[in-house]
Design a protein around this motif. Structure first.
Motif, mmCIF file in Angstrom:
data_model
loop_
_atom_site.group_PDB
_atom_site.id
_atom_site.type_symbol
_atom_site.label_atom_id
_atom_site.label_comp_id
_atom_site.label_asym_id
_atom_site.label_seq_id
_atom_site.Cartn_x
_atom_site.Cartn_y
_atom_site.Cartn_z
ATOM 1 N N GLN A 78 0.803 -1.226 0.000
ATOM 2 C CA GLN A 78 0.000 0.000 0.000
ATOM 3 C C GLN A 78 0.835 1.276 0.000
ATOM 4 O OE1 GLN A 78 -2.878 -0.346 3.156
ATOM 5 N NE2 GLN A 78 -3.286 -2.456 2.631
ATOM 6 N N VAL A 79 2.151 1.144 0.016
ATOM 7 C CA VAL A 79 3.041 2.306 -0.002
ATOM 8 C C VAL A 79 4.116 2.090 -1.062
ATOM 9 C CG1 VAL A 79 2.648 2.929 2.417
ATOM 10 C CG2 VAL A 79 4.526 1.373 1.835
ATOM 11 N N LYS A 80 4.874 3.149 -1.338
ATOM 12 C CA LYS A 80 5.963 3.045 -2.313
ATOM 13 C C LYS A 80 7.216 2.569 -1.583
ATOM 14 C CE LYS A 80 8.490 5.494 -5.890
ATOM 15 N NZ LYS A 80 8.700 6.781 -6.565
ATOM 16 N N VAL A 81 7.577 1.321 -1.815
ATOM 17 C CA VAL A 81 8.735 0.702 -1.175
ATOM 18 C C VAL A 81 9.901 0.700 -2.160
ATOM 19 C CG1 VAL A 81 9.671 -1.416 -0.157
ATOM 20 C CG2 VAL A 81 7.284 -0.762 0.274
ATOM 21 N N ARG A 82 11.023 1.221 -1.702
ATOM 22 C CA ARG A 82 12.267 1.169 -2.486
ATOM 23 C C ARG A 82 13.123 0.073 -1.869
ATOM 24 N NH1 ARG A 82 16.941 0.831 -4.454
ATOM 25 N NH2 ARG A 82 17.704 2.406 -5.934
ATOM 26 N N THR A 83 13.231 -1.041 -2.566
ATOM 27 C CA THR A 83 14.008 -2.172 -2.079
ATOM 28 C C THR A 83 15.460 -2.008 -2.511
ATOM 29 O OG1 THR A 83 12.058 -3.580 -2.242
ATOM 30 C CG2 THR A 83 14.194 -4.683 -2.074
ATOM 31 N N LEU A 84 16.350 -2.094 -1.548
ATOM 32 C CA LEU A 84 17.779 -2.002 -1.834
ATOM 33 C C LEU A 84 18.290 -3.328 -2.369
ATOM 34 C CD1 LEU A 84 18.969 -0.112 1.360
ATOM 35 C CD2 LEU A 84 18.688 0.840 -0.932
ATOM 36 N N THR A 85 19.055 -3.248 -3.436
ATOM 37 C CA THR A 85 19.672 -4.445 -4.007
ATOM 38 C C THR A 85 20.895 -4.817 -3.159
ATOM 39 O OG1 THR A 85 21.191 -3.213 -5.415
ATOM 40 C CG2 THR A 85 18.987 -3.698 -6.321
#
Length: 166
Positions: A126-133
């Protein structure tokens, strides 16, 4: 851990269901605002109790939290207008070493709790998640230790050795 984040933190809050055990830290200590809700309740308490718009959350058993990691996450969150910046390791997401946008995340987490969801990341869609590589994590954490958590006395001894080596 406190010494590592103090230079970049506007405030440090300890969330716990056993406040008396942590009074010696002389920090702001907050018991769970939604008792009995496990880790998600603790995350909610940390974000709800913070006064800053961006909230870094770090579990107390992760002694190698790094200012460089938090600063890198902050830059990405702002640049990409994300609500959460979180790493995903071989073990899965690391929500207790992540950065959150308070205004966006708080009501969504509260809704998840009200909907009787228990999984810490249940509200991520439900939110904008920035997943770190993994490569990004290496840039922000060259030591490779920021997600190492201590669960045994032996791990504590090993962590003390590593601190003296750094």
């Amino acid at each position: 851990m406190i010494d590592r984040v103090a230079p970049i933190a506007d405030e440090i809050i300890v969330t716990t269901n056993r406040p008396a055990e942590y009074e010696f830290l002389n920090l702001r200590i907050i018991p769970d605002l939604k008792p009995g809700r496990g880790a998600l309740g603790g995350l909610y308490t940390a974000i709800a109790s913070a006064t800053s718009p961006l909230v870094a959350v770090v579990a107390c058993d992760m002694p190698f939290v790094g200012a460089m990691f938090i600063e890198g996450a902050r830059r990405l969150l702002v640049k990409e207008d994300a609500d959460v910046v979180v790493a995903k390791t071989e073990e899965g997401y690391e929500p207790f070493h992540a950065l959150y946008r308070r205004e966006t995340c708080l009501p969504i987490i509260e809704s998840a709790i009200d909907a009787d969801q228990w999984k810490v990341i249940a509200w991520f869609p439900q939110v904008k998640v920035r997943t770190l590589t993994p490569d990004e994590v290496k840039l922000f954490d060259p030591s490779g230790l920021c997600f190492w958590n201590l669960n045994t006395p032996e791990e504590f001894v090993e962590a003390e050795k590593r601190v003296t080596e750094q």
